[in-house]
Design an enzyme around this catalytic site. Sequence first.
Site, PDB file in Angstrom:
ATOM      1  N   ASP A 127       0.825  -1.205   0.000  1.00 23.91           N
ATOM      2  CA  ASP A 127       0.000   0.000   0.000  1.00 23.91           C
ATOM      3  C   ASP A 127       0.861   1.256   0.000  1.00 23.91           C
ATOM      4  O   ASP A 127       1.480   1.590   1.008  1.00 23.91           O
ATOM      5  CB  ASP A 127      -0.897  -0.023   1.237  1.00 23.91           C
ATOM      6  CG  ASP A 127      -1.805   1.182   1.348  1.00 23.91           C
ATOM      7  OD1 ASP A 127      -1.994   1.881   0.331  1.00 23.91           O
ATOM      8  OD2 ASP A 127      -2.331   1.430   2.447  1.00 23.91           O
ATOM      9  N   ASP A 313      -1.970   5.764  -5.354  1.00 24.44           N
ATOM     10  CA  ASP A 313      -2.197   4.854  -4.234  1.00 24.44           C
ATOM     11  C   ASP A 313      -2.453   3.433  -4.713  1.00 24.44           C
ATOM     12  O   ASP A 313      -3.528   3.118  -5.208  1.00 24.44           O
ATOM     13  CB  ASP A 313      -3.377   5.356  -3.408  1.00 24.44           C
ATOM     14  CG  ASP A 313      -3.626   4.490  -2.182  1.00 24.44           C
ATOM     15  OD1 ASP A 313      -2.744   3.695  -1.821  1.00 24.44           O
ATOM     16  OD2 ASP A 313      -4.719   4.603  -1.593  1.00 24.44           O
TER      17      ASP A 313
END
Length: 429
Positions: A127, A313
């Site tokens: 992430d 992201d």
Amino acid sequence: MQFILFLVVFFSLSFNAISMPVAPLNHLQGRSFKVERVRRNNYVAHGPAALRKAYRKFGIDATTLDGVDVSDFQPFETKHTTSMKTAKEAVVNSEQTGAVDATSVDGDVEFVSPVNIGGQTLDMNFDSGSADMWVLSSKLPKSLRNSRTVYEPSKSSTFEELDNSTFEIKYGDSSYATGGVGKDDVSIGGVKVAGQSFGLPTDISQTFVDDTKSNGLVGLGFSSINTITPKSQNTFFDNVAPSLGEPVFTVRLLSNGVGEYEFGTVDPNKYRGVMVNVSVDSSNGFWQFDSAKYAVGGGPLHQITKTPSAIADTGTSLMMVSPEVAEAYYKQVDGAIYANNANGYIFPCTSSLPSLSVAIGPGYSVTIPGSFMNWSEVGTNTTTGETVCYGGLQSSGSSSMAIYGDVFLKALFVVFDQRGPSLGFAAPV
């Protein structure tokens, strides 16, 4: 002058070469490693779940647009795959290059990869929108493990407790993970960091109890937003970067195919044309860059007024844009409506979807093909019998930034570079 090039230099992410004059990245000698991402077939993605996950992650309030109730549509019977591809870690050669699989779960809602901690391999999510590594362990009560195989510190000869340290992650919907902190040898793709710090939850919310496909998270954001107290800790990427050939990781996602993370090198065979380099504002801990204009299809450019910056992201499935961009886009889609219960846009699956161009930095744009905007089938219209689809493009709601997740990233070859820091965007091979 700042948007002269923006007006005339558009590049297609899937088909056309990039034609911007930018300086090439240096390719230094050093070790590198790869992490593959695999999309699992025969699984129907659940769009509302993907949006809820992103809203939860960034503490975003649901949007308040007027729309229909999603219960007006009959959901499809979703057949879940009963088994996943076994994730195996492999050291490729003595120079410590390596590759590991990353398997799509819940139709690309998240990707998991095998991470070796103290000799124990667990599937975790990578992430770039956070900076904590945390793993479910035997310190978690059995009632919250949900039959998982978890990390067991007692089975590792290299584990150390980080005394008097804690971590606590809270999300916008009150979900959380909290507990103590430990250190152990962590290996990803055959490259090891000795004494990597990570959270060991002793309590988690039901959201994480139910997510049995992932045993934790590897944050690839900036270490400034690491939540460990009283002293924050470095991410795995920050710790391994000095020993890499270049302090970079690259992302190449493939729709319905096998994608890849690669650390330590920028492979010129993975992209074509030249690469556009964009400055990153890391002050908020994210890979954040200016994205202040947009165009729908072949239409004119418009200024983005609410959220003129975005973050790249890898941990968010959808492309979440400023509310005015989402509204303008779906005005161009026949039959598109905002569904209240899903906090998102849906449309007849037969509708033609235009492309969307967004600015990257002050002088360039990227164009996301319309085909990427169809995220999943959500049901059938009980009145017309039409199949209804959920948009891969959704509003960023109350967020102060747009969140460009996998729908955006899979159209590109992207370089996350600590130098600067910066992001590099190129047309993928």
